[in-house]
Write a protein that holds these residues in place. Structure first.
Motif, mmCIF file in Angstrom:
data_model
loop_
_atom_site.group_PDB
_atom_site.id
_atom_site.type_symbol
_atom_site.label_atom_id
_atom_site.label_comp_id
_atom_site.label_asym_id
_atom_site.label_seq_id
_atom_site.Cartn_x
_atom_site.Cartn_y
_atom_site.Cartn_z
ATOM 1 N N LEU A 165 0.824 -1.212 0.000
ATOM 2 C CA LEU A 165 0.000 0.000 0.000
ATOM 3 C C LEU A 165 0.859 1.263 0.000
ATOM 4 C CD1 LEU A 165 -2.839 -1.052 2.451
ATOM 5 C CD2 LEU A 165 -2.984 -0.791 -0.032
ATOM 6 N N GLU A 166 1.948 1.248 0.727
ATOM 7 C CA GLU A 166 2.861 2.401 0.747
ATOM 8 C C GLU A 166 3.485 2.607 -0.626
ATOM 9 O OE1 GLU A 166 5.142 5.660 1.920
ATOM 10 O OE2 GLU A 166 3.337 4.769 2.740
ATOM 11 N N ARG A 167 3.878 1.531 -1.282
ATOM 12 C CA ARG A 167 4.476 1.634 -2.614
ATOM 13 C C ARG A 167 3.466 2.203 -3.609
ATOM 14 N NH1 ARG A 167 8.831 2.974 -4.166
ATOM 15 N NH2 ARG A 167 9.566 1.744 -2.432
ATOM 16 N N VAL A 168 2.219 1.745 -3.540
ATOM 17 C CA VAL A 168 1.171 2.263 -4.423
ATOM 18 C C VAL A 168 0.948 3.745 -4.157
ATOM 19 C CG1 VAL A 168 -1.311 2.153 -4.946
ATOM 20 C CG2 VAL A 168 0.027 0.043 -4.774
ATOM 21 N N ARG A 169 0.973 4.160 -2.891
ATOM 22 C CA ARG A 169 0.812 5.572 -2.549
ATOM 23 C C ARG A 169 1.938 6.411 -3.159
ATOM 24 N NH1 ARG A 169 2.840 9.348 0.105
ATOM 25 N NH2 ARG A 169 4.439 8.094 1.078
ATOM 26 N N VAL A 170 3.159 5.904 -3.081
ATOM 27 C CA VAL A 170 4.307 6.624 -3.654
ATOM 28 C C VAL A 170 4.157 6.736 -5.172
ATOM 29 C CG1 VAL A 170 6.802 6.447 -4.084
ATOM 30 C CG2 VAL A 170 5.895 6.078 -1.784
ATOM 31 N N TRP A 171 3.708 5.660 -5.830
ATOM 32 C CA TRP A 171 3.499 5.696 -7.285
ATOM 33 C C TRP A 171 2.426 6.710 -7.657
ATOM 34 C CZ3 TRP A 171 3.218 -0.309 -8.142
ATOM 35 C CH2 TRP A 171 4.512 -0.833 -8.107
ATOM 36 N N GLN A 172 1.342 6.746 -6.893
ATOM 37 C CA GLN A 172 0.278 7.710 -7.171
ATOM 38 C C GLN A 172 0.771 9.138 -6.985
ATOM 39 O OE1 GLN A 172 -2.685 6.249 -4.431
ATOM 40 N NE2 GLN A 172 -3.875 5.323 -6.087
ATOM 41 N N GLU A 173 1.540 9.372 -5.944
ATOM 42 C CA GLU A 173 2.080 10.707 -5.704
ATOM 43 C C GLU A 173 3.029 11.120 -6.828
ATOM 44 O OE1 GLU A 173 4.767 13.074 -2.389
ATOM 45 O OE2 GLU A 173 3.912 11.139 -1.887
ATOM 46 N N SER A 174 3.854 10.194 -7.271
ATOM 47 C CA SER A 174 4.789 10.479 -8.350
ATOM 48 C C SER A 174 4.033 10.812 -9.639
ATOM 49 C CB SER A 174 5.709 9.276 -8.566
ATOM 50 O OG SER A 174 6.625 9.527 -9.588
ATOM 51 N N ALA A 175 3.000 10.042 -9.940
ATOM 52 C CA ALA A 175 2.195 10.296 -11.143
ATOM 53 C C ALA A 175 1.504 11.652 -11.046
ATOM 54 C CB ALA A 175 1.166 9.182 -11.334
ATOM 55 N N ARG A 176 0.982 11.992 -9.866
ATOM 56 C CA ARG A 176 0.318 13.281 -9.667
ATOM 57 C C ARG A 176 1.316 14.429 -9.850
ATOM 58 N NH1 ARG A 176 -1.190 12.802 -4.643
ATOM 59 N NH2 ARG A 176 0.442 14.121 -3.811
ATOM 60 N N ASN A 177 2.515 14.285 -9.288
ATOM 61 C CA ASN A 177 3.544 15.327 -9.433
ATOM 62 C C ASN A 177 3.928 15.520 -10.893
ATOM 63 O OD1 ASN A 177 3.625 15.818 -6.693
ATOM 64 N ND2 ASN A 177 5.348 14.447 -6.328
ATOM 65 N N TRP A 235 6.706 3.622 -12.011
ATOM 66 C CA TRP A 235 7.233 3.003 -10.799
ATOM 67 C C TRP A 235 8.623 3.515 -10.436
ATOM 68 C CZ3 TRP A 235 6.280 0.251 -15.287
ATOM 69 C CH2 TRP A 235 7.388 -0.197 -15.980
ATOM 70 N N ILE A 236 9.206 4.334 -11.285
ATOM 71 C CA ILE A 236 10.508 4.923 -10.979
ATOM 72 C C ILE A 236 10.266 6.332 -10.464
ATOM 73 C CG2 ILE A 236 12.717 5.696 -11.902
ATOM 74 C CD1 ILE A 236 12.519 3.431 -13.934
ATOM 75 N N GLY A 237 10.739 6.607 -9.263
ATOM 76 C CA GLY A 237 10.488 7.911 -8.643
ATOM 77 C C GLY A 237 11.319 9.012 -9.237
ATOM 78 N N PHE A 238 11.089 10.204 -8.751
ATOM 79 C CA PHE A 238 11.876 11.346 -9.182
ATOM 80 C C PHE A 238 13.314 11.170 -8.737
ATOM 81 C CE2 PHE A 238 7.674 13.289 -9.230
ATOM 82 C CZ PHE A 238 7.728 13.972 -10.448
ATOM 83 N N PRO A 239 14.251 11.682 -9.521
ATOM 84 C CA PRO A 239 15.653 11.585 -9.083
ATOM 85 C C PRO A 239 15.860 12.399 -7.812
ATOM 86 C CG PRO A 239 15.457 12.944 -11.060
ATOM 87 C CD PRO A 239 14.087 12.371 -10.768
ATOM 88 N N PRO A 240 16.754 11.959 -6.949
ATOM 89 C CA PRO A 240 16.999 12.699 -5.711
ATOM 90 C C PRO A 240 17.610 14.060 -6.005
ATOM 91 C CG PRO A 240 18.585 10.927 -5.948
ATOM 92 C CD PRO A 240 17.595 10.783 -7.080
ATOM 93 N N ARG A 241 17.277 15.019 -5.177
ATOM 94 C CA ARG A 241 17.859 16.352 -5.337
ATOM 95 C C ARG A 241 19.288 16.352 -4.811
ATOM 96 N NH1 ARG A 241 14.326 21.304 -5.304
ATOM 97 N NH2 ARG A 241 12.590 20.559 -6.521
ATOM 98 N N SER A 242 20.142 17.102 -5.485
ATOM 99 C CA SER A 242 21.536 17.151 -5.041
ATOM 100 C C SER A 242 21.781 18.311 -4.122
ATOM 101 C CB SER A 242 22.462 17.225 -6.239
ATOM 102 O OG SER A 242 22.044 18.186 -7.154
#
Length: 74
Positions: free
Chosen positions: A24-36, A67-74
């Motif tokens: 469920l946490e992974r799905v939430r992260v995917w949804q947030e990434s898609a929304r962003n 399923w691949i998140g945003f790259p980390p900020r440097s």
């Protein structure tokens, strides 16, 4: 009274609950990434520059799988 069975059942239930929470946490992260990504897609070039992105950065980001998140900020 045999408590071994009760311990095994509790352990099994805990493991399943942990897996369910992880999924469920992974799905939430995917949804947030898609929304962003959808929100970024609506920005014009001036606003993209304000957040430190170019149109080509955005195009590259939008071509990535969900399923691949945003790259980390440097």
């Amino acid at each position: 009274m045999n408590t071994k069975g009760a311990v095994k059942a509790t352990t099994w239930r805990s493991a399943v609950a942990g897996i369910a929470v992880s999924v469920l946490e992974r799905v939430r992260v995917w949804q947030e990434s898609a929304r962003n990504r959808r929100m970024l897609e609506k920005l014009d070039d001036h606003l993209l520059k304000d957040v430190g992105m170019t149109r080509s950065d955005l195009d590259r980001e939008l071509s990535r799988p969900f399923w691949i998140g945003f790259p980390p900020r440097s």
